[in-house]
Write a protein that holds these residues in place. Structure first.
Motif, PDB file in Angstrom:
ATOM      1  N   ARG A 225       0.841  -1.210   0.000  1.00 37.12           N
ATOM      2  CA  ARG A 225       0.000   0.000   0.000  1.00 37.12           C
ATOM      3  C   ARG A 225       0.874   1.258   0.000  1.00 37.12           C
ATOM      4  O   ARG A 225       2.043   1.225   0.415  1.00 37.12           O
ATOM      5  N   PRO A 226       0.327   2.395  -0.477  1.00 37.32           N
ATOM      6  CA  PRO A 226       1.100   3.643  -0.508  1.00 37.32           C
ATOM      7  C   PRO A 226       1.570   4.027   0.894  1.00 37.32           C
ATOM      8  O   PRO A 226       0.825   3.872   1.865  1.00 37.32           O
ATOM      9  N   ILE A 227       2.785   4.512   0.998  1.00 36.03           N
ATOM     10  CA  ILE A 227       3.300   4.865   2.325  1.00 36.03           C
ATOM     11  C   ILE A 227       2.551   6.054   2.918  1.00 36.03           C
ATOM     12  O   ILE A 227       2.623   6.299   4.123  1.00 36.03           O
ATOM     13  N   SER A 228       1.816   6.798   2.083  1.00 32.54           N
ATOM     14  CA  SER A 228       1.021   7.922   2.609  1.00 32.54           C
ATOM     15  C   SER A 228      -0.108   7.442   3.508  1.00 32.54           C
ATOM     16  O   SER A 228      -0.704   8.252   4.234  1.00 32.54           O
ATOM     17  N   THR A 229      -0.402   6.129   3.482  1.00 37.56           N
ATOM     18  CA  THR A 229      -1.461   5.601   4.347  1.00 37.56           C
ATOM     19  C   THR A 229      -0.928   5.186   5.714  1.00 37.56           C
ATOM     20  O   THR A 229      -1.718   4.872   6.603  1.00 37.56           O
ATOM     21  N   PHE A 230       0.398   5.195   5.883  1.00 41.47           N
ATOM     22  CA  PHE A 230       0.974   4.837   7.178  1.00 41.47           C
ATOM     23  C   PHE A 230       0.844   6.023   8.134  1.00 41.47           C
ATOM     24  O   PHE A 230       1.122   7.177   7.768  1.00 41.47           O
ATOM     25  N   GLN A 231       0.487   5.726   9.353  1.00 35.33           N
ATOM     26  CA  GLN A 231       0.237   6.798  10.314  1.00 35.33           C
ATOM     27  C   GLN A 231       1.484   7.641  10.584  1.00 35.33           C
ATOM     28  O   GLN A 231       1.410   8.870  10.696  1.00 35.33           O
ATOM     29  N   ALA A 232       2.631   7.001  10.657  1.00 34.97           N
ATOM     30  CA  ALA A 232       3.870   7.740  10.923  1.00 34.97           C
ATOM     31  C   ALA A 232       4.156   8.748   9.812  1.00 34.97           C
ATOM     32  O   ALA A 232       4.554   9.896  10.069  1.00 34.97           O
ATOM     33  N   ILE A 233       3.953   8.316   8.564  1.00 33.40           N
ATOM     34  CA  ILE A 233       4.168   9.215   7.421  1.00 33.40           C
ATOM     35  C   ILE A 233       3.139  10.340   7.423  1.00 33.40           C
ATOM     36  O   ILE A 233       3.458  11.502   7.135  1.00 33.40           O
ATOM     37  N   GLN A 234       1.904  10.008   7.755  1.00 30.19           N
ATOM     38  CA  GLN A 234       0.855  11.036   7.818  1.00 30.19           C
ATOM     39  C   GLN A 234       1.192  12.103   8.843  1.00 30.19           C
ATOM     40  O   GLN A 234       0.978  13.300   8.605  1.00 30.19           O
ATOM     41  N   HIS A 235       1.739  11.687   9.991  1.00 36.22           N
ATOM     42  CA  HIS A 235       2.134  12.659  11.013  1.00 36.22           C
ATOM     43  C   HIS A 235       3.254  13.563  10.500  1.00 36.22           C
ATOM     44  O   HIS A 235       3.248  14.778  10.736  1.00 36.22           O
ATOM     45  N   MET A 236       4.208  12.965   9.800  1.00 30.88           N
ATOM     46  CA  MET A 236       5.312  13.749   9.248  1.00 30.88           C
ATOM     47  C   MET A 236       4.809  14.763   8.226  1.00 30.88           C
ATOM     48  O   MET A 236       5.210  15.939   8.248  1.00 30.88           O
TER      49      MET A 236
END
Length: 351
Positions: A225-236
């Motif tokens: 899945r796209p890394i933009s869906t990971f919570q850590a990336i979203q926080h960044m």
């Protein structure tokens, strides 16, 4: 310019930069390849003369018009002295002279001007080795003066910036000026305007950094899945977006205050706040963007470094966050506690 004319100008400039300012041009400047055709096209469009009166060969635009174009230049990592030449031309025209053609730059520092002779040294002068002339503002017994010094009368020691652009230390030893005229603005004001120019360029570059990072994170797939869906990336990315939004908002507010308040004194506090904000966030914006993109963000082949390295350089140009923060703090300390709220709320854009 009215709003419609400015929008047409920005649309045209954006399209021009998109078509003509590719990575080959930016990378070429880092290899000491001067983009002759690109600069010629910039001059033919009249971009360095936007804020110069029509009777002096300019477009008759305002300071705000010029700053809006320079924000676009920052968003395209334009690797030629468009910002410096535009500001230099504005200073020259404000002193009653007609700007000359060709690339110029501003050399702002503690300089001694006597008659048409200039002495002093200015470090970190952008595009020093490619400028045909240097423009400065110096205080004299007769008030502030604008001086134009041909490159042949100055000595340049090259010190390329971290972005690969031709910065340098410029020495004026009894240098002959080709023009000296009374200036409606002083040395400190000229430095403020230069800081505002950088704040607007940083706003444009920061916006491009955010768009680049977000697009990459949407496309990069990891674990199915796209890394933009990971919570850590979203926080960044959320933190990155907030830093960019603050940088843009403060720069735009300062540009409007300066434009509406007049060339000689408008928006002084807003400019100091905007450059403090932009410089303070520059390192964080670059760090988050590179971290979110991982190894790809650190490669020379990717364009991200065109913007993040310029943010690092522009952070120090014409005063870092420490310099402008001290200016704000000293002004408040001198004015007393009753002056703080009126200063903070003076801009109608403060809310």
């Amino acid at each position: 310019m009215d709003r419609e004319t400015r929008d047409m100008l920005l649309e045209t400039a954006d399209r021009f930069f998109t078509e003509r300012c590719g990575r080959d041009v930016v990378n070429g400047v880092e290899k000491d390849i001067w983009p002759v055709d690109f600069w010629k096209a910039i001059e033919e469009m009249g971009l360095p003369l936007i804020a110069v009166d029509e009777d002096k060969g300019g477009a008759g635009g305002s300071l705000g018009d010029m700053l809006a174009v320079l924000r676009l230049a920052g968003a395209h990592a334009v690797p030629v002295p468009l910002a410096e030449t535009a500001l230099a031309n504005l200073l020259v025209s404000a002193a009653g002279a007609t700007p000359a053609t060709g690339p110029s730059t501003v050399a702002l520092g503690t300089l001694a001007l006597a008659g048409n002779r200039l002495n002093g040294i200015v470090e970190r002068v952008p595009f020093a080795s490619v400028a045909r002339r240097f423009i400065t503002v110096a205080n004299t017994s007769d008030g502030p003066k604008v001086a134009v010094i041909p490159a042949s009368s100055a000595t340049v020691t090259d010190t390329p910036s971290h972005a690969g652009e031709p910065y340098g230390t410029v020495s004026f030893e009894n240098a002959t000026c080709e023009f000296v005229g009374s200036s409606p603005l002083g040395v400190d004001r000229a430095y403020e305007l230069a800081a505002l120019v950088r704040a607007m360029q940083m706003a444009g570059a920061a916006d491009k950094v955010l768009a680049t990072a977000v697009e990459y994170c949407k496309q990069r797939v990891q674990f199915g899945r796209p890394i933009s869906t990971f919570q850590a990336i979203q926080h960044m990315l959320a933190e990155l977006a907030s830093c960019v939004a603050a940088t843009i908002a403060s720069a735009e507010a300062a540009a409007r205050d300066a434009d509406e308040g007049g060339l000689a004194e408008g928006g002084g506090f807003s400019i100091a706040a905007a450059k403090t904000q932009a410089s303070d966030f520059a390192q964080r914006i670059a760090a988050i963007a590179h971290q979110s993109m991982g190894a790809m963000g650190f490669t020379h082949e990717h364009v991200l470094h065109h913007y993040t390295r310029r943010l690092w350089v522009w952070r120090r140009d014409f005063g870092s966050e420490t310099f402008w923060g001290e200016k704000i703090g000293s002004a408040y300390a001198k004015a007393g506690p009753q002056a703080m709220w009126p200063a903070l709320s003076a801009s109608r854009y403060a809310a």
